[in-house]
Design a protein around this motif. Sequence first.
Motif, PDB file in Angstrom:
ATOM      1  N   LYS A  76       5.480   5.974   3.273  1.00  0.00           N
ATOM      2  CA  LYS A  76       5.709   7.494   3.081  1.00  0.00           C
ATOM      3  C   LYS A  76       4.597   8.235   3.615  1.00  0.00           C
ATOM      4  O   LYS A  76       4.736   9.485   3.889  1.00  0.00           O
ATOM      5  N   LEU A  77       3.460   7.908   4.048  1.00  0.00           N
ATOM      6  CA  LEU A  77       2.484   8.700   4.899  1.00  0.00           C
ATOM      7  C   LEU A  77       2.675   8.307   6.221  1.00  0.00           C
ATOM      8  O   LEU A  77       2.757   9.645   6.977  1.00  0.00           O
ATOM      9  N   GLY A  87       0.930  -1.219  -0.053  1.00  0.00           N
ATOM     10  CA  GLY A  87       0.111   0.205   0.025  1.00  0.00           C
ATOM     11  C   GLY A  87       0.891   1.326   0.084  1.00  0.00           C
ATOM     12  O   GLY A  87       0.304   2.340   0.225  1.00  0.00           O
ATOM     13  N   GLN A  88       2.063   1.043  -0.165  1.00  0.00           N
ATOM     14  CA  GLN A  88       3.031   2.281   0.000  1.00  0.00           C
ATOM     15  C   GLN A  88       2.614   3.344   1.056  1.00  0.00           C
ATOM     16  O   GLN A  88       2.563   4.606   0.962  1.00  0.00           O
ATOM     17  N   THR A  89       2.554   2.590   2.323  1.00  0.00           N
ATOM     18  CA  THR A  89       1.946   3.470   3.327  1.00  0.00           C
ATOM     19  C   THR A  89       3.094   4.061   4.262  1.00  0.00           C
ATOM     20  O   THR A  89       2.751   5.169   4.852  1.00  0.00           O
ATOM     21  N   ARG A 143      10.662  18.366  12.680  1.00  0.00           N
ATOM     22  CA  ARG A 143       9.930  17.837  11.302  1.00  0.00           C
ATOM     23  C   ARG A 143       8.507  17.401  11.764  1.00  0.00           C
ATOM     24  O   ARG A 143       7.553  18.077  11.041  1.00  0.00           O
ATOM     25  N   LEU A 144       8.138  16.412  12.615  1.00  0.00           N
ATOM     26  CA  LEU A 144       7.039  16.048  12.997  1.00  0.00           C
ATOM     27  C   LEU A 144       5.974  17.097  13.407  1.00  0.00           C
ATOM     28  O   LEU A 144       4.881  16.719  13.109  1.00  0.00           O
ATOM     29  N   LEU A 178      11.068  13.157   3.883  1.00  0.00           N
ATOM     30  CA  LEU A 178      11.111  11.837   3.595  1.00  0.00           C
ATOM     31  C   LEU A 178      12.485  11.399   2.740  1.00  0.00           C
ATOM     32  O   LEU A 178      12.920   9.970   2.793  1.00  0.00           O
ATOM     33  N   THR A 179      13.067  12.371   2.286  1.00  0.00           N
ATOM     34  CA  THR A 179      14.453  12.486   1.797  1.00  0.00           C
ATOM     35  C   THR A 179      15.447  13.557   2.220  1.00  0.00           C
ATOM     36  O   THR A 179      14.775  14.348   2.409  1.00  0.00           O
ATOM     37  N   LYS A 180      16.397  13.050   2.660  1.00  0.00           N
ATOM     38  CA  LYS A 180      17.358  14.242   3.069  1.00  0.00           C
ATOM     39  C   LYS A 180      18.049  15.094   2.247  1.00  0.00           C
ATOM     40  O   LYS A 180      18.641  14.461   1.173  1.00  0.00           O
ATOM     41  N   LEU A 228       8.941  17.102   3.219  1.00  0.00           N
ATOM     42  CA  LEU A 228       8.166  16.517   4.075  1.00  0.00           C
ATOM     43  C   LEU A 228       9.145  15.543   4.731  1.00  0.00           C
ATOM     44  O   LEU A 228       8.702  15.060   5.754  1.00  0.00           O
ATOM     45  N   GLU A 246      15.593   5.984   2.675  1.00  0.00           N
ATOM     46  CA  GLU A 246      14.879   7.305   2.309  1.00  0.00           C
ATOM     47  C   GLU A 246      13.782   6.336   1.380  1.00  0.00           C
ATOM     48  O   GLU A 246      13.695   5.425   0.679  1.00  0.00           O
ATOM     49  N   VAL A 247      12.399   7.130   1.573  1.00  0.00           N
ATOM     50  CA  VAL A 247      11.274   6.481   1.155  1.00  0.00           C
ATOM     51  C   VAL A 247      11.143   6.890  -0.463  1.00  0.00           C
ATOM     52  O   VAL A 247      11.103   8.054  -0.724  1.00  0.00           O
ATOM     53  N   LEU A 258       5.020  19.139  10.443  1.00  0.00           N
ATOM     54  CA  LEU A 258       4.217  18.295   9.669  1.00  0.00           C
ATOM     55  C   LEU A 258       2.512  18.017  10.239  1.00  0.00           C
ATOM     56  O   LEU A 258       1.846  17.570   9.639  1.00  0.00           O
ATOM     57  N   ILE A 294       1.798  11.772  -1.930  1.00  0.00           N
ATOM     58  CA  ILE A 294       3.152  11.657  -2.716  1.00  0.00           C
ATOM     59  C   ILE A 294       3.058  10.423  -3.452  1.00  0.00           C
ATOM     60  O   ILE A 294       2.986   9.308  -3.180  1.00  0.00           O
ATOM     61  N   GLU A 295       3.096  10.998  -5.009  1.00  0.00           N
ATOM     62  CA  GLU A 295       3.078   9.948  -5.892  1.00  0.00           C
ATOM     63  C   GLU A 295       2.064   9.025  -6.212  1.00  0.00           C
ATOM     64  O   GLU A 295       1.286   9.071  -7.495  1.00  0.00           O
ATOM     65  N   SER A 296       1.625   8.194  -5.225  1.00  0.00           N
ATOM     66  CA  SER A 296       0.574   7.294  -5.290  1.00  0.00           C
ATOM     67  C   SER A 296      -0.387   7.387  -3.974  1.00  0.00           C
ATOM     68  O   SER A 296       0.585   7.666  -3.035  1.00  0.00           O
ATOM     69  N   THR A 327       5.114  10.674   7.813  1.00  0.00           N
ATOM     70  CA  THR A 327       4.681  11.901   8.027  1.00  0.00           C
ATOM     71  C   THR A 327       3.953  12.256   9.069  1.00  0.00           C
ATOM     72  O   THR A 327       3.602  13.534   9.680  1.00  0.00           O
ATOM     73  N   LYS A 386      19.469  17.852  -4.035  1.00  0.00           N
ATOM     74  CA  LYS A 386      19.807  16.486  -3.660  1.00  0.00           C
ATOM     75  C   LYS A 386      20.612  15.688  -4.741  1.00  0.00           C
ATOM     76  O   LYS A 386      20.532  16.066  -5.905  1.00  0.00           O
ATOM     77  N   SER A 412      -1.455   6.339  -0.599  1.00  0.00           N
ATOM     78  CA  SER A 412      -1.185   5.170   0.517  1.00  0.00           C
ATOM     79  C   SER A 412      -2.624   4.389   1.256  1.00  0.00           C
ATOM     80  O   SER A 412      -3.298   5.375   1.511  1.00  0.00           O
ATOM     81  N   SER A 458      -0.376  15.341   2.982  1.00  0.00           N
ATOM     82  CA  SER A 458       0.600  14.927   1.797  1.00  0.00           C
ATOM     83  C   SER A 458      -0.301  13.759   1.114  1.00  0.00           C
ATOM     84  O   SER A 458      -0.708  12.812   1.658  1.00  0.00           O
TER      85      SER A 458
END
Lengths: 250, 304
Positions: free
Chosen positions: A85-86, A81-83, B73-74, B53-55, B51, A249-250, B77, B84-86, A89, B12, B88, B82
């Motif tokens: 990355k969510l 579910g590519q969760t 960060r959190l 997720l990448t430094k 976000l 890294e996601v 946030l 991102i891409e697809s 956050t 990056k 979740s 968010s």
Amino acid sequence: MSAAIWMEVLKAKGRKIWLVVAIMMAVQLLWAGWAISNKDANDLAQGWLFFLYQFPMLNCIIMPVIAAVVASRLSDVEHKGQTFKLLETIIPTKRIFAAKFIWGSIYMLGAALGQLAIMIGMGVVLHFGGPVPWGALVGYLLFTLMVSLTIYVFQQGISMLVANQMVPMTLGLIGGFIGLFSMFFPQGFQKLVLWSYYGVLMQVGMNWDPITRATDFYWKAIDWPGLGLILVFFGLIYGVGQILFVRREV
Amino acid sequence: MNNIIETEGLSKQYGNVYRVKDVDLSVPEGAIYGFLGPNGAGKSTTLKMILGLTKPTAGAITVFGKRVNSKNRLENLKHVGSLIESPSYYGHLTGAENLRIFQTLRGVPKQNIVDVLKIVRLENQQHKKVSQYSLGMKQRLGLASALLGYPKLLILDEPTNGLDPAGISEMRELIQSLPQKFGMTVVVSSHLLSEVDQLATRVGIIREGELVYQDSLTKLHQYSKQHLAVRTLNNEVTKAFLSQNGVTWEAEDDYLIIPQMRDTRMAEISKALGQNNIGLVRIEERKKSLEDIFLELTGTAVSL
């Protein structure tokens, strides 16, 4: 943290993870039944020792399989579910790792308690000799759990880092076989292999007479250095797994 | 107007290759910021860095006026949603159960689940397993997850990817309504110029990791207004003449591009050019399309 653990429970809904534990326990119960079925009254007098010797050996295969499947089932929902990355956050990455470990540990505890129930149940029903050795059984539970949680955290680390769950599953199976065969090697070698610690922490030894072909079981002293080493392994694997999971890294 | 997001020299690098290089992003409060660029230009990487997720390899990120670091960060946030891409999601759970997980982890009221399901128009599908959802429904569920805490800032990475025209239109309407209804600032990345054109108030265009344009969409449209292209026998003298007469110009090949003007004014200029013995060869009306501008900025064929 409690919310994160509770959410692991919800995520596991319908995943039939307990079924895996139940099937492995059924296998263990069938094996125990078969192993004890051809024993006479003299053998049954050593029933507790027999089980406390045989169960750790069987655990070299059973528990790593449970650990690999549970870790994989708990992690693949996140990959599919590519969760991550969510989730990352919303809550700290360390907490995601810890919550999954705690919930996965419940399954491992369930399996260890299941084994204990099988041993006690059969011992009482078949009237093994002497009183129930509660001390040794508690020791068995603790040692089994300690080794199983170390293997589980190893499996969880890989399952959370690698999306293809064939990798951790294969590693788990290979580890289990190495653990089983390492029991035929010297203790020094056994202590280098994570999966062989069920044997290292065994509380029972066996003498086998090649002439009479008789086996005799005896109580062994606890291998405290071995217990210390597995605790160190646990700390190291948990720490490294968590660091790698947090840094990726996601 | 305050900037909700500001980046300074954000970079990056993977090995010797820059994925994102020296990006200075500024997203004003209340804007719909269209982050436009071809596939692989560095949009997702930039958003992931915002976000956490990448430094980043270099540079700084400021969100809500606070410099973002691993410690805060959190906390920052908490006010950011968010996608991102697809989207979740947990396919084996229902839409409502999925939202329950993220609602509990976010620590926001349960009522928000009901509300966001209404916003994304999924209330009738909430008890269906997400694995049975269409892609459009999954995208809307992803948006619902992002909206759960009614964030001040919403970051959506290619939210219309894979949707059919009706789905794209629905998602666009939904996103457009957010700043007015809930006072949100929205960052939407896309490789589709037409999408950003219809959606955004401010636009940033990224090419090969570098921000090549950042301003209002109105200004971008100004570039596409009609211009006049003048060609003479001596363009160098013409440049000086035009400057003396207060006409701005821009050289392009053999032409000088000047702003559109009234016919009488143009007649005066052409007459003056003749009086100064500058041979006027050609006057043409030209119009750059947005696609031409995008192409110039990115050097890449635009997806329409």
